[in-house]
Design an enzyme around this catalytic site. Sequence first.
Site, PDB file in Angstrom:
ATOM      1  N   CYS A 266       0.841  -0.938   0.079  1.00 28.27           N
ATOM      2  CA  CYS A 266      -0.165   0.009   0.055  1.00 28.27           C
ATOM      3  C   CYS A 266       0.769   1.172  -0.195  1.00 28.27           C
ATOM      4  O   CYS A 266       0.442   2.193  -0.565  1.00 28.27           O
ATOM      5  CB  CYS A 266      -0.954   0.020   1.053  1.00 28.27           C
ATOM      6  SG  CYS A 266      -0.175  -0.202   2.777  1.00 28.27           S
ATOM      7  N   HIS A 836      -1.609   1.743   7.255  1.00 27.77           N
ATOM      8  CA  HIS A 836      -2.032   1.684   6.100  1.00 27.77           C
ATOM      9  C   HIS A 836      -1.800   2.754   5.259  1.00 27.77           C
ATOM     10  O   HIS A 836      -2.097   3.800   6.047  1.00 27.77           O
ATOM     11  CB  HIS A 836      -3.346   0.714   6.000  1.00 27.77           C
ATOM     12  CG  HIS A 836      -3.963   0.540   4.729  1.00 27.77           C
ATOM     13  ND1 HIS A 836      -3.573  -0.085   3.845  1.00 27.77           N
ATOM     14  CD2 HIS A 836      -5.131   1.380   4.148  1.00 27.77           C
ATOM     15  CE1 HIS A 836      -4.112  -0.208   2.666  1.00 27.77           C
ATOM     16  NE2 HIS A 836      -5.186   0.743   2.997  1.00 27.77           N
TER      17      HIS A 836
END
Length: 911
Positions: A266, A836
Amino acid sequence: MAAVAESPAAEAAADDREPQREAVPGLESQWRQIENGENGRGHPLRAGESWFLVEQHWYKQWEVYVQGGDQDPSTFPGCINNAELFEDQVNWRLKKGLVEGEDYVLLPAAAWHYLVNWYGLEHGQPPIERKVVELSSIQKVEVYPVELLLIQHSDMDTAHTAQFSRTDSIDLVLRTAQEQFLVSPQEETRLWIKNAEGSFERLCNTRVTVLDAALKTGQVVIMETRNKDGTWPSAQLPPMSSASEEDEDFQGQPGICGLTNLGNTCFMNSALQCLSNVPQLTNYFLKNRYLEELNFCNPLGMKGEIAEAYADLVKQAWSGHHRSIVPHVFKTKVGHFASQFLGYQQHDSQELLSFLLDGLHEDLNRVKKKEYVELCDAAGRPDQEVAQEAWQNHKRRNDSVIVDTFHGLFKSTVVCPDCGNVSVTFDPFCYLSVPLPMTHKRVMEVFFVSMDPRRKPEQHRLVVPKKGKISDLCVALAKHTGVSPERMMVADVFSHRFYKIYQLEESLSSILDRDDIFIYEVSGRAAIGENSREDVVLPIYLRERTPARDYNNSYYGLMLFGHPLLVSVPRDRLSWDALYHILLYRLSRYVTRPSSDDEDDGDEKDLEDKDDLPKPGHVAGGSSQDPGPEQAGPSSGVAGGSRVPVDNAPGPSHWPQRARRKHLFTLQTVNSNGTSDRSTFNEDTHAQPYIAIDWEPEMKKRYYDEVEAEGYVKHDCVGYVLKKAPVRLQECIELFTTTETLEKENPWYCPNCKQHQLATKKLDLWMLPETLIIHLKRFSYTKFSREKLDTLVEFPIRDLDFSKFVIKPQNELAPELYKYDLIAVSNHYGGLRDGHYTTFACNKDSGQWHYFDDNSVSPVTENQIESKAAYVLFYQRQDVARRLQPQPSLSDPPASPACGTPANSEFMDIN
């Protein structure tokens, strides 16, 4: 030179180069011009010049004719006829194995044109023109050029033959293939070669020659054309599911395309989405301007591979034919050139962004050979002059679309604290890494273990000075518990053992947020008086005897479990029996004492035996067990022992003791890891004694309550959250430009003092780029601690004004040169250990903001962009935005403002 085959059309081209027809000179004059003249056969070979083949028999006949001197008609050679040199008169391909001097002679271009002008060329025959090439430092005429088989990827069964000189560029091969297969030059194509073993290899650098590319006659060259969805036919895989087949005709908004998470990638997806939404960089790739600037020879670059891999991603994402794409090839390329990104570990999006910008710059650097540039100090010269010199020097070595788009200029001022020498330099930058205002407080979570066995451990959240000591942690806990700080010991517990027992004067910075910190109540630390009893604080481990996985199950091991303890024991009661009962009392909350039915008159010896503690392997009462095998464990680094006076609290000494009660566990002295047994304990040394409570599996199962042992309660303070006031982005920039003193690890060498100094340094902004990247330094790393700052930074979507930060004399008539609008944000959610990355980005075509979360893309409103997760900000200068914005015609509807919000749309709530 390239030709599918020699043809009569080439004759017309040759005629264009012929001198105008003139009267045929005399035979003697002909001989001199052809054989001995400056442009005759004696003309030296020069690379790139054209020479022509003439059939040997005809040339010999011409020699006889001109040397006869009487123009005998019987010896007249007639028109030049090279028919004997060709295999056929259709393709006009040369026969194999022709030898100079036996089959043909070579004439320079001028001599050839003289002969053609005087005698003519056999009708329909093409001139046999060949180039002079330099092979291994030797000039020679290339009689047999390289014949390549050109094939189109969409039709692998049809091949076309074309001839190329070894000095021809691969670009000529590509253009010839485009012409042969009727592919428009505006379409993007690339070449592959098929090797002898059947594998395929890209011809990346089209500027090299056929010789440099090691192409040989008969080699297959395949041309492929990029698909309309931005992919290459050679890179396409067969559909993996029906869903992919349904998406074949998908048509969406260009740029609104997700990136599949390949496993902790990510961070890469976030950086790529931000860069993809920088308009001028994306246009540069979409319009194929990068093809002319690929630098395959830069030793600092990646042979153009990173730029090509990124271009493929951009073209796919902006084709409008994909909902999401899989960046596997790009990930592989990044890992190949930057080993830190190999594998699938989580990384920092800003670090990947830094690598990618540098890699793209070197792959697209227009400077093919970097010259040495000496860096010069200001030496009292005006800033304007020094800054211009520094920027020109930078551009002499670095000139690419990355420099054009992202590079700016710092002014660095360093002052020596001793002699006052001032050094002024101007340095380029690609992004600003701005600090966040730091709080002086820190929140730490600890578990308090009381001496009262009836009380469960308590979880506390304490506010302590960030640069405080262990004693500050005890003082903060004392306010919640009422226990004096002098009656506390602090330990780091890891894997059922003490990783470290801290001293009061140690710094809190050595404790990381992820550490499990236990604070134990021990007996008082008052000064030892005449009548007071000195205590020993014993670290206690819990172990279970388990059968090892051996073929006969006869080998037993000891495994640690549960939470260790720090127990105060009076020195005058250091016997195995007394210690057994003290520990039984401390464990009484979750260890059940045997009932009268469990009494046993087995092998126990006299409980009144007061064996001293140093004797190893004893159970309470004096029985012994063989020490268990050692188990591997990490080094603990546990501090030395602490001896403290006992208090008068009631304890196990007041219990009525039964002489013949069954014992639940055995006691054993061990090392600090709780793994190997110690044979002796010498009171004269300061070595800390460690005691292990060893349980048999049946006894543990019967009397040890694991659920109760793991239980704890939360103090009211656990709900406390240290409130952090939001800060403005301008405050971070001001902090960035504040004068600072260099650290000891990074001193400055003063040329006047001739030594390194802890000088003061100030950075100022001199020149800002078209697209400004601002990296918020949320991650703080020190020798002992790491933390993420989740402070809310308030940043404007529009009109970020840098006029007060730029010290270069400004153009007051162009304020847009100092104002920026936001175009993208890289977000980081979570902490240091896990997190994230996502992206907010404004589409350059529609002006709509979107939220990119790996392969998911959703429209959002502007008021959702600002959050505590903002990590890297991308700003575009307003004059650039106006320059890039297309001018609408009168018939077009009014366009939405750049990076604005459409009136009617469905929006996703990110929060």
